[in-house]
Design a protein around this motif. Structure first.
Motif, mmCIF file in Angstrom:
data_model
loop_
_atom_site.group_PDB
_atom_site.id
_atom_site.type_symbol
_atom_site.label_atom_id
_atom_site.label_comp_id
_atom_site.label_asym_id
_atom_site.label_seq_id
_atom_site.Cartn_x
_atom_site.Cartn_y
_atom_site.Cartn_z
ATOM 1 N N ALA A 1 -14.112 1.533 4.942
ATOM 2 C CA ALA A 1 -15.459 0.989 4.777
ATOM 3 C C ALA A 1 -16.223 1.745 3.698
ATOM 4 C CB ALA A 1 -16.211 1.038 6.102
ATOM 5 N N ALA A 2 -16.068 3.080 3.697
ATOM 6 C CA ALA A 2 -16.756 3.889 2.685
ATOM 7 C C ALA A 2 -16.209 3.585 1.288
ATOM 8 C CB ALA A 2 -16.594 5.369 3.012
ATOM 9 N N SER A 3 -14.887 3.435 1.183
ATOM 10 C CA SER A 3 -14.270 3.134 -0.117
ATOM 11 C C SER A 3 -14.723 1.773 -0.632
ATOM 12 C CB SER A 3 -12.744 3.166 0.000
ATOM 13 O OG SER A 3 -12.293 4.442 0.366
ATOM 14 N N ALA A 4 -14.715 0.769 0.268
ATOM 15 C CA ALA A 4 -15.119 -0.572 -0.146
ATOM 16 C C ALA A 4 -16.584 -0.602 -0.566
ATOM 17 C CB ALA A 4 -14.871 -1.557 0.996
ATOM 18 N N THR B 1 11.786 5.463 14.716
ATOM 19 C CA THR B 1 11.560 5.352 13.272
ATOM 20 C C THR B 1 12.352 4.172 12.723
ATOM 21 O OG1 THR B 1 11.242 7.739 13.090
ATOM 22 C CG2 THR B 1 11.712 6.551 11.061
ATOM 23 N N LYS B 2 11.715 3.421 11.818
ATOM 24 C CA LYS B 2 12.366 2.265 11.207
ATOM 25 C C LYS B 2 12.065 2.250 9.721
ATOM 26 C CE LYS B 2 12.777 -2.781 11.429
ATOM 27 N NZ LYS B 2 12.268 -4.015 12.071
ATOM 28 N N LYS B 3 13.140 2.205 8.913
ATOM 29 C CA LYS B 3 13.004 2.113 7.461
ATOM 30 C C LYS B 3 13.478 0.737 7.006
ATOM 31 C CE LYS B 3 13.593 6.986 6.163
ATOM 32 N NZ LYS B 3 14.374 7.924 5.323
ATOM 33 N N GLU B 4 12.700 0.100 6.134
ATOM 34 C CA GLU B 4 13.109 -1.169 5.562
ATOM 35 C C GLU B 4 12.293 -1.448 4.306
ATOM 36 O OE1 GLU B 4 12.457 -4.381 8.244
ATOM 37 O OE2 GLU B 4 10.294 -4.120 8.329
ATOM 38 N N VAL B 5 12.820 -2.355 3.502
ATOM 39 C CA VAL B 5 12.135 -2.794 2.282
ATOM 40 C C VAL B 5 11.430 -4.103 2.604
ATOM 41 C CG1 VAL B 5 12.396 -3.485 -0.115
ATOM 42 C CG2 VAL B 5 13.841 -1.672 0.822
ATOM 43 N N GLN B 6 10.095 -4.099 2.463
ATOM 44 C CA GLN B 6 9.287 -5.246 2.849
ATOM 45 C C GLN B 6 8.690 -5.947 1.627
ATOM 46 O OE1 GLN B 6 6.330 -3.503 5.405
ATOM 47 N NE2 GLN B 6 7.715 -3.300 7.141
ATOM 48 N N ALA B 7 8.147 -7.118 1.868
ATOM 49 C CA ALA B 7 7.435 -7.879 0.831
ATOM 50 C C ALA B 7 5.940 -7.635 0.976
ATOM 51 C CB ALA B 7 7.742 -9.365 0.967
ATOM 52 N N LYS B 8 5.290 -7.290 -0.110
ATOM 53 C CA LYS B 8 3.842 -7.072 -0.121
ATOM 54 C C LYS B 8 3.218 -7.827 -1.288
ATOM 55 C CE LYS B 8 3.505 -3.998 3.276
ATOM 56 N NZ LYS B 8 2.699 -4.197 4.496
ATOM 57 N N ASN B 9 1.947 -8.168 -1.126
ATOM 58 C CA ASN B 9 1.168 -8.807 -2.189
ATOM 59 C C ASN B 9 -0.149 -8.061 -2.348
ATOM 60 O OD1 ASN B 9 3.072 -11.084 -1.312
ATOM 61 N ND2 ASN B 9 2.081 -11.971 -3.106
ATOM 62 N N PRO B 10 -0.133 -6.920 -3.072
ATOM 63 C CA PRO B 10 -1.388 -6.162 -3.227
ATOM 64 C C PRO B 10 -2.442 -6.977 -3.962
ATOM 65 C CG PRO B 10 0.308 -5.332 -4.711
ATOM 66 C CD PRO B 10 0.990 -6.294 -3.786
ATOM 67 N N GLY C 1 -7.101 -2.404 -12.869
ATOM 68 C CA GLY C 1 -7.621 -2.804 -11.567
ATOM 69 C C GLY C 1 -7.278 -1.865 -10.436
ATOM 70 N N ALA C 2 -8.003 -2.035 -9.333
ATOM 71 C CA ALA C 2 -7.778 -1.279 -8.100
ATOM 72 C C ALA C 2 -8.208 -2.143 -6.929
ATOM 73 C CB ALA C 2 -8.551 0.031 -8.114
ATOM 74 N N SER C 3 -7.643 -1.863 -5.755
ATOM 75 C CA SER C 3 -8.052 -2.587 -4.555
ATOM 76 C C SER C 3 -9.357 -1.993 -4.033
ATOM 77 C CB SER C 3 -6.967 -2.488 -3.482
ATOM 78 O OG SER C 3 -6.950 -1.190 -2.919
ATOM 79 N N PRO C 4 -10.131 -2.747 -3.262
ATOM 80 C CA PRO C 4 -11.409 -2.237 -2.762
ATOM 81 C C PRO C 4 -11.290 -0.984 -1.912
ATOM 82 C CG PRO C 4 -11.338 -4.622 -2.566
ATOM 83 C CD PRO C 4 -9.960 -4.186 -2.984
ATOM 84 N N ILE C 5 -10.138 -0.759 -1.267
ATOM 85 C CA ILE C 5 -9.967 0.458 -0.456
ATOM 86 C C ILE C 5 -9.005 1.432 -1.137
ATOM 87 C CG2 ILE C 5 -10.530 -0.668 1.718
ATOM 88 C CD1 ILE C 5 -7.560 -0.845 2.330
ATOM 89 N N PHE C 6 -8.723 1.204 -2.409
ATOM 90 C CA PHE C 6 -7.928 2.102 -3.248
ATOM 91 C C PHE C 6 -6.502 2.325 -2.723
ATOM 92 C CE2 PHE C 6 -12.386 3.283 -3.918
ATOM 93 C CZ PHE C 6 -12.479 3.097 -5.291
ATOM 94 N N ASP C 7 -5.925 1.282 -2.103
ATOM 95 C CA ASP C 7 -4.519 1.386 -1.689
ATOM 96 C C ASP C 7 -3.597 0.623 -2.633
ATOM 97 O OD1 ASP C 7 -5.347 -1.159 -0.989
ATOM 98 O OD2 ASP C 7 -4.151 -1.229 0.844
#
Length: 578
Positions: A296-299, A367-376, A405-411
């Motif tokens: 919230a503070a970052s956004a 623990t679980k490791k995997e390669v996922q799909a993301k859409n930043p 560019g950057a995301s509103p929460i800087f991730d």
């Protein structure tokens, strides 16, 4: 307004420097419980930043020794951790995020041969040649605390068992004493009864002897012998039954004690698991609440920067222009023009994400490791410049554009560059156009989930061919024209190691230098001297990303979803001079 503009410019410049100057050091992880990461940058001096991720729900203390191989200076050895020379890691935490952490190291060389021994990179210089590290003195503080608690519980269980044993022994002794007393009383009664019978028989015998001595004596001896034999047999059977009962009682008591000890041990272990789960759940709740506050503070801060800069970009002067710099259609001569655009745009890019999820269920870490799909999703500041030549029937322009560019929460972040040329020809109000361009895109994504240590990065080059039609409104208006473009995009991606892509047909991970052709669609409205509104959409864009060894398999989601949607949407201010 001037101060806020300068502040916004400085902030954007700082973000740009952070995005471009820092370089990730590829590190082979020696222990699955911990992830060591390091970045380097050069500005006057070589700077190194280290972080250590605890991938477990246990509390650890470790010693991390770093050996840097630096040009000009040789090997530099140091230990992370200020004062204690150790790294303290609470469950699922990251060491190196606090100002008090000793995670920043800086090196410089001022010798005469500096320019000869320093290493030149593509757009920078560095001393860095290589790095090794060791992790020693690994202490699992959670297990140590648990062992201490278990010892206390074992001592208590042993004391309780001893107490129960003493009580059982005392009870058994009391029961045995009572039984012995009862047996003694019974035997005394039997002896008294026997004495009484003997006396009666003797009296009878004496009385009968006067009448018939031989018969009476014979009868008297027979009765006395029978009574004595019955009494002896009854006493022997009672003793045997008593012994069997006592042995059975002891066996039952031993079984009960063993069961109680086993139940106490199981209960102690379950109590420990419940305590670990409760502690983990509390940490998880607190961490997520804190992350929500941070987001919230970052956004809020991000929104304030956008608002301040937006006031300057989209101010009340937008759309004002000098008619002397308008396109003069009436002359129908080739005219030279210059244009600049600047403003905000949005991007969402399909990419591969290396997920390392650690959670706890029933007090047991999983623990679980995997390669996922993301859409930043990111918000860009987008400047561009173009130089054009045009008359009423044909024209074209060369262009250069950037997106920071950057995301509103800087991730997430984005740094994209594109350059190319566009040509068009036709009648006054409609023309066919073709656009050939190339460039690069660099998207990154990190996880804000406290249970996940994940990151993703996609660095790709691209070439694209766009073609379609251009409509020009107000064909008799020499002052401000509107151009509407409708086009189809044909694009290919260029990849370098360690970048990979997901095959859009099979859904498997491939290591290729070039992707198959990707189709997209473009629509744009450019009102001269005012604005440019555009959207680029790729419905079936290929997933790409840098994948390291040990990242796990592709997520099962790729079996049904092999491609993602890439879109760019922008509204920027436009200024033109003809």
């Amino acid at each position: 307004m001037k101060k806020t503009s300068i502040l916004a410019f400085i902030l954007l410049l700082t973000i740009f420097n952070n995005l471009t100057a820092q370089k990730q050091i590829n590190i082979s992880q020696a222990d699955a419980r911990f992830t060591l990461s390091a970045t380097r940058s050069y500005f006057v001096t070589d700077k190194y930043i280290f972080k250590v991720q605890n991938n477990t729900s246990d509390e650890y203390s470790i010693i991390v020794t770093i050996t840097l191989d630096l040009a000009c200076m040789g090997k530099k050895v140091f230990t992370l951790g200020l004062g204690t020379n150790s790294v303290y890691l609470p469950p699922n935490s990251i060491w190196g995020n606090k100002m008090t952490d000793d995670n920043f190291h800086e090196f410089d060389y001022n010798g005469d041969n500096k320019k000869n021994c320093i290493i030149k990179e593509s757009n920078d210089v560095t001393y860095f040649k290589g790095m090794t590290y060791t992790i020693t003195n690994i202490k699992n503080l959670t297990q140590e605390k648990a062992a201490l608690k278990k010892n206390k519980l074992d001592d208590k269980a042993k004391a309780d068992a001893d107490k129960m044993k003493k009580e059982a022994n005392a009870k058994a002794k009391a029961e045995a004493d009572a039984k012995l007393k009862a047996d003694a009383d019974r035997k005394k009664k039997e002896a008294d009864a026997k004495t009484k019978v003997t006396t009666q028989v003797t009296a009878t015998t004496s009385s009968g002897a006067t009448k018939k001595q031989g018969t009476t004596t014979s009868s008297s001896d027979g009765k006395t012998s029978t009574s004595s034999t019955q009494s002896t047999t009854s006493t022997t059977k009672a003793d045997e039954a008593e012994k069997k009962a006592a042995a059975k009682q002891k066996e039952q008591e031993a079984i009960a004690r063993a069961q109680q000890e086993d139940e106490n041990k199981k209960q102690a272990e379950q109590d420990l698991l419940n305590k670990k789960q409760a502690d983990y759940d509390k940490w998880k709740t607190d961490a997520k609440n804190q992350q929500s506050v941070n987001d919230a503070a970052s956004a809020t801060a991000f929104g304030m920067v956008l608002f301040v800069l937006g006031e300057w970009i989209y101010n009340d002067k937008m759309g004002e222009y000098d008619p002397a710099f308008s396109y003069k259609r009436a002359s129908n001569k080739v005219q030279l023009g210059v244009g600049i655009d600047f403003g905000y745009s949005l991007s969402s890019f399909p990419m591969l994400f290396e997920s390392n999820m650690s959670t706890m269920s029933g007090g047991v870490l999983r623990t679980k490791k995997e390669v996922q799909a993301k859409n930043p999703f990111v918000v860009n500041f987008e400047p561009s410049v173009r130089i054009a030549v045009e008359n009423n029937n044909f024209g074209g322009f060369g262009y250069f554009a950037a997106k920071l560019g950057a995301s509103p929460i800087f991730d997430g972040s984005n740094l994209s560059l594109q350059y190319g040329a566009r040509a068009y020809a036709g009648i006054k109000w409609v023309k066919a156009y073709v656009d050939y361009g190339m460039g690069s895109r660099s998207f990154s994504k990190s996880s804000t989930d406290p249970e996940e240590n994940g990151s993703g990065k996609s660095n790709t080059g691209f070439t694209k061919l766009e073609y379609g039609v251009r409509f020009t409104t107000h064909p008799v208006d020499d002052l401000r024209r509107s151009h509407i473009y409708l086009g189809i995009i044909s694009e290919k991606l260029k990849l370098e190691k360690p970048s990979n892509l997901v095959d859009p047909t099979s859904g498997t991970l491939q290591n290729l230098s070039e992707s198959p052709t990707i189709t997209g669609y473009s629509i744009q409205w450019n009102k001269e001297h005012t604005f440019k509104l555009y959207a680029n959409i790729y419905p079936e864009f290929i997933y790409t990303g840098e994948i390291n060894s040990g990242s796990g398999a592709l997520s099962s989601d790729f079996k049904s979803t092999k491609t993602g949607t890439f879109f760019e949407f922008g509204f920027v201010r436009s200024i033109n001079w003809w």
